[in-house]
Design a protein around this motif. Sequence first.
Motif, PDB file in Angstrom:
ATOM      1  N   VAL A 138      35.082   2.396  70.180  1.00 43.97           N
ATOM      2  CA  VAL A 138      36.232   3.332  69.817  1.00 43.97           C
ATOM      3  C   VAL A 138      34.973   4.177  69.312  1.00 43.97           C
ATOM      4  O   VAL A 138      36.026   5.633  69.132  1.00 43.97           O
ATOM      5  CB  VAL A 138      35.544   2.164  68.795  1.00 43.97           C
ATOM      6  CG1 VAL A 138      36.051   2.373  66.659  1.00 43.97           C
ATOM      7  CG2 VAL A 138      35.904   0.716  68.753  1.00 43.97           C
ATOM      8  N   GLN A 139      33.573   4.828  68.761  1.00 47.10           N
ATOM      9  CA  GLN A 139      33.605   5.746  68.684  1.00 47.10           C
ATOM     10  C   GLN A 139      33.819   7.317  69.625  1.00 47.10           C
ATOM     11  O   GLN A 139      34.204   8.413  69.709  1.00 47.10           O
ATOM     12  CB  GLN A 139      32.071   6.179  69.107  1.00 47.10           C
ATOM     13  CG  GLN A 139      31.032   5.462  67.850  1.00 47.10           C
ATOM     14  CD  GLN A 139      30.007   5.262  67.509  1.00 47.10           C
ATOM     15  OE1 GLN A 139      29.393   5.306  68.561  1.00 47.10           O
ATOM     16  NE2 GLN A 139      29.497   5.014  66.790  1.00 47.10           N
ATOM     17  N   VAL A 152      38.896   6.260  69.849  1.00 45.07           N
ATOM     18  CA  VAL A 152      39.577   7.286  68.947  1.00 45.07           C
ATOM     19  C   VAL A 152      39.827   8.253  68.456  1.00 45.07           C
ATOM     20  O   VAL A 152      40.886   8.621  68.560  1.00 45.07           O
ATOM     21  CB  VAL A 152      38.686   6.286  67.673  1.00 45.07           C
ATOM     22  CG1 VAL A 152      39.398   6.928  66.445  1.00 45.07           C
ATOM     23  CG2 VAL A 152      39.084   5.247  67.282  1.00 45.07           C
ATOM     24  N   PHE A 166      33.341   9.949  61.150  1.00 47.93           N
ATOM     25  CA  PHE A 166      33.541   9.152  61.496  1.00 47.93           C
ATOM     26  C   PHE A 166      32.307   8.303  62.767  1.00 47.93           C
ATOM     27  O   PHE A 166      31.808   7.164  62.303  1.00 47.93           O
ATOM     28  CB  PHE A 166      34.713   9.081  62.835  1.00 47.93           C
ATOM     29  CG  PHE A 166      35.198   7.896  63.196  1.00 47.93           C
ATOM     30  CD1 PHE A 166      35.883   6.955  62.833  1.00 47.93           C
ATOM     31  CD2 PHE A 166      35.242   7.693  64.638  1.00 47.93           C
ATOM     32  CE1 PHE A 166      36.611   5.626  63.315  1.00 47.93           C
ATOM     33  CE2 PHE A 166      35.621   7.293  65.361  1.00 47.93           C
ATOM     34  CZ  PHE A 166      36.039   5.788  64.854  1.00 47.93           C
ATOM     35  N   SER A 201      38.703   3.403  61.711  1.00 47.64           N
ATOM     36  CA  SER A 201      39.263   4.544  63.157  1.00 47.64           C
ATOM     37  C   SER A 201      40.794   4.557  62.390  1.00 47.64           C
ATOM     38  O   SER A 201      41.096   6.019  63.095  1.00 47.64           O
ATOM     39  CB  SER A 201      39.775   3.130  64.288  1.00 47.64           C
ATOM     40  OG  SER A 201      38.557   2.608  64.431  1.00 47.64           O
ATOM     41  N   ILE A 213      45.316   2.812  68.809  1.00 44.28           N
ATOM     42  CA  ILE A 213      44.356   1.561  68.953  1.00 44.28           C
ATOM     43  C   ILE A 213      44.299   0.535  67.908  1.00 44.28           C
ATOM     44  O   ILE A 213      43.819   0.449  68.641  1.00 44.28           O
ATOM     45  CB  ILE A 213      43.933   3.199  67.396  1.00 44.28           C
ATOM     46  CG1 ILE A 213      43.815   4.656  67.710  1.00 44.28           C
ATOM     47  CG2 ILE A 213      42.758   2.476  66.519  1.00 44.28           C
ATOM     48  CD1 ILE A 213      43.406   6.003  66.377  1.00 44.28           C
ATOM     49  N   CYS A 254      40.670   7.600  60.243  1.00 47.70           N
ATOM     50  CA  CYS A 254      40.034   8.665  60.719  1.00 47.70           C
ATOM     51  C   CYS A 254      41.781   9.736  61.211  1.00 47.70           C
ATOM     52  O   CYS A 254      41.650  10.755  61.448  1.00 47.70           O
ATOM     53  CB  CYS A 254      39.484   8.235  62.010  1.00 47.70           C
ATOM     54  SG  CYS A 254      38.180   9.861  62.602  1.00 47.70           S
TER      55      CYS A 254
END
Length: 824
Positions: free
Chosen positions: A759-760, A763, A488, A542, A594, A545
């Motif tokens: 986001v990294q 999520v 991801f 996202s 999310i 993942c």
Amino acid sequence: MSTKPYNSRVLQRLSSSKGDQIDNPNTPVDRSSPILPIDSTRTITIGSSVIPIANTRSDSMNSASNGSSWIALNRHRSSVFDSTDTVTAIGSSVALNTERRGSLGFSKDLNNGVAIGASVIPLVNKLQDIFAPFKCLSSKIKLPQVVVIGSQSSGKSSVLEALVGRDFLPRGCDICTRRPLVLQLENRQCESDGDGREWGEFLHLPGKRFYDFSAIRREIQEETEREAGINKDISDKQIRLRIFSPNVLNITLVDLPGITKVPVGDQPSDIEKRIRTMIVSYINHKACIILAVTPANSDLATSDALQMAKKADPSGSRTIGVITKLDIMDRGTDARNFLLGKVVPLRLGYVGVINRSQEDINRNRCVAEALAYEQNFFCDHPVYQSLHNHCGIPQLAKKLNLVLEQHIRALLPELKADIKSQMDAVAAQLNIYGEVMNSKADQGAVLLNILTKYCGALSSLVNGKSQEMSTLELTGGARIHYLFQSVFVKRLEEVDPCDGLTDEDIWTAIQNSVGPKNVLFVPEVPLEVLVRRQIVRLLDPSLKCLHLVFDELIKMSSSCDVVEMQRFPFLKKRLDGIMREFLQDGVQTAEKMIEGYFEVEMDYINTSHPNFIDGSEAVEIAIQQLRPSKDAEKLTASGRSIKSLGVLAKSVSNGSLPDHVCQTPSSNEKPQSAGSSSGRSWGISSIFGAGEGRRPSEFSERETNGKPVNVHEHSSIIQLKELPDSLRPSEAQTEYESVKILVTKLLLRSYYDIVRRHVQDFVPKTIMHFLVSHMKRNLLSTFIQKLYRENLFDEILHEQEDVISGRKRAREIYEALQNSFQEV
Ligand SMILES: Nc1nc2c(ncn2[C@@H]2O[C@H](COP(=O)(O)OP(=O)(O)OP(=O)(O)O)[C@@H](O)[C@H]2O)c(=O)[nH]1
């Protein structure tokens, strides 16, 4: 030549010397003779087992008088057998006995009168008994046994009969051994209902006693035909026969089909290979003593039996050579060199024997008579007289017992270890089967235990605390971590925020954002539009993942092995269903979270973020990138332009410039106008977007025959080009426009980068919280809530029939192993 039958002659000769005895039903018995087969009245104790040890004359006499074929030959004049020898055959018919005690006999120990082998052979027999009902055990724990091998008609069955002392094997010219016969000799002194008679029992006919040994022979024949047909075919399915007698030593003997070369009858073409394979499967086991039978009238050097034995037992520590048919050798030849091991050396040596010939069988000569004849033959033979240690069934029996005893002693530690490891294996199996549940409370306890273990095992798998740690591949939680970081996060890093956005797109957006006005500044609106367009691209990976983690957890849950659950397939099914629902709930919540996050991101583009690029720096970078060399200096010399652009940039951004933002755009990202400007400087006027920096309007020129024409030169009609439906700005931008595009890109990258980092981080956190940690925290209580209900117990804790019978069987096997372990 005397016309008397030879048995009468032998008996007469044997009884001729003083003190000699012939003990058979028709002969008076000398009850003072000291050496006899095993006595039930004296015992020794090994471990917890009580084993009969000493031979007493009286019992033997009883058995003899009860009709057994036991025969004692007490020879003072014997030139074949040393008068010091005390020899007892395995079977009942050959107790050769001399008066001198303390000699090397195998029915008696030198000093204490204990039968040699009596200490361990009964033990092995006992183990055989214990293991007999459990086929699986006999294939896993190999107990010592004696296997007779040799080519067809070499005399294997005859040797066995002679050793047993009874006439019970199907023999004759046309009859051959076609199935392995496992012969368990069992010393049974007295039965509560018995009268001391011997009898046989087949495993395939449990409980049926055969007192008539010719009936045993018939049954062997019929059973062979049932499995292998009436012709000559063979089968590797054993016939198991037990002989119970007060006159046998406890031992297991196996008679195998003889090695043959040419198929006959309905034998398959590969008959030789099949027989050899069968033989090898027996003799390869270290626990097996090999009696390699070769007829004296063939060449020992080409003996199949010796060849095969050599392969299976290269050291020769468990091979005894048996040479049969010494009586029918070529006149003028003898087997002296064979017996002394001068032709084919053998560590344990050879014993020569004489069995009944076909003629003897036809005339119904009994084994006892044959043994007497053999004795006589060797006594009178000029060569064999001096080889008494190598001649006769009694010598073979003696050697066999000695070797067997030593062999068993050597094998005991290994045997014990084998039993122990089998016990562990069965205990593990029993653990899987678990205990029988007799009440709702039992069921509840079992269920709770399983649920707790299952959830615990799952958590351990996720946390990397599982005991079965693989060194070959990532498992459990490590896979989730890999998914987050190496799939991801890495994938998001690789995404170019300007991917799919050409300079033309950007310039179009910029122009659209100012409407009819000229573009003076780097406007915010197109930046926001473009930023949103790029941010929304992160939503898909996202969510993907999240779903991949869901799949991983499902996989983990189905691979999660709780042994106690294996017996409840319905429970497992229910757990899988609940688990899926539970995780799907978690996925839904995480999805909302999310998506909500992305909505928040899209709603407000926070250009005041502390990490957002400083506008003036963006301009500076843009300028440098467009004019990396001298031109840059020229451009930067124009203080006002830089300053202005800086100010303009500041108006849309505020913050320091991250390194990655400074990256040089790839060649295709370079504004097309870079360097294509006609050397026009883009000073004040360019900042305010007027005059100099602008190209002459497209509409002020038009082409005539491909050449530009100045419309002002045409004095007649001034025409304007009509707008097409779809309109794009002209491709070639001015340098100033290029700067604006580049600055927009830098700002876009900077903002995108901020969001991407969020986001990294966000999520994985969300997935962990709503899915993984949620599972660890709440799965057990969900299971209990849904399953711990008395009305469900019977259904979910229902055991299959095979589990119930498997548990019973495993318990029996475990007890058998426990018993045998104690015995050993
Ligand atoms: N004269 C004589 N004949 C023997 C001797 N041993 C065996 N025979 C005869 O040889 C023939 C084969 O004997 P078996 O004991 O059936 O031989 P086997 O090796 O068991 O035969 P298969 O089971 O068919 O391989 C029979 O007719 C026996 O009587 C022996 O020492 N002397």
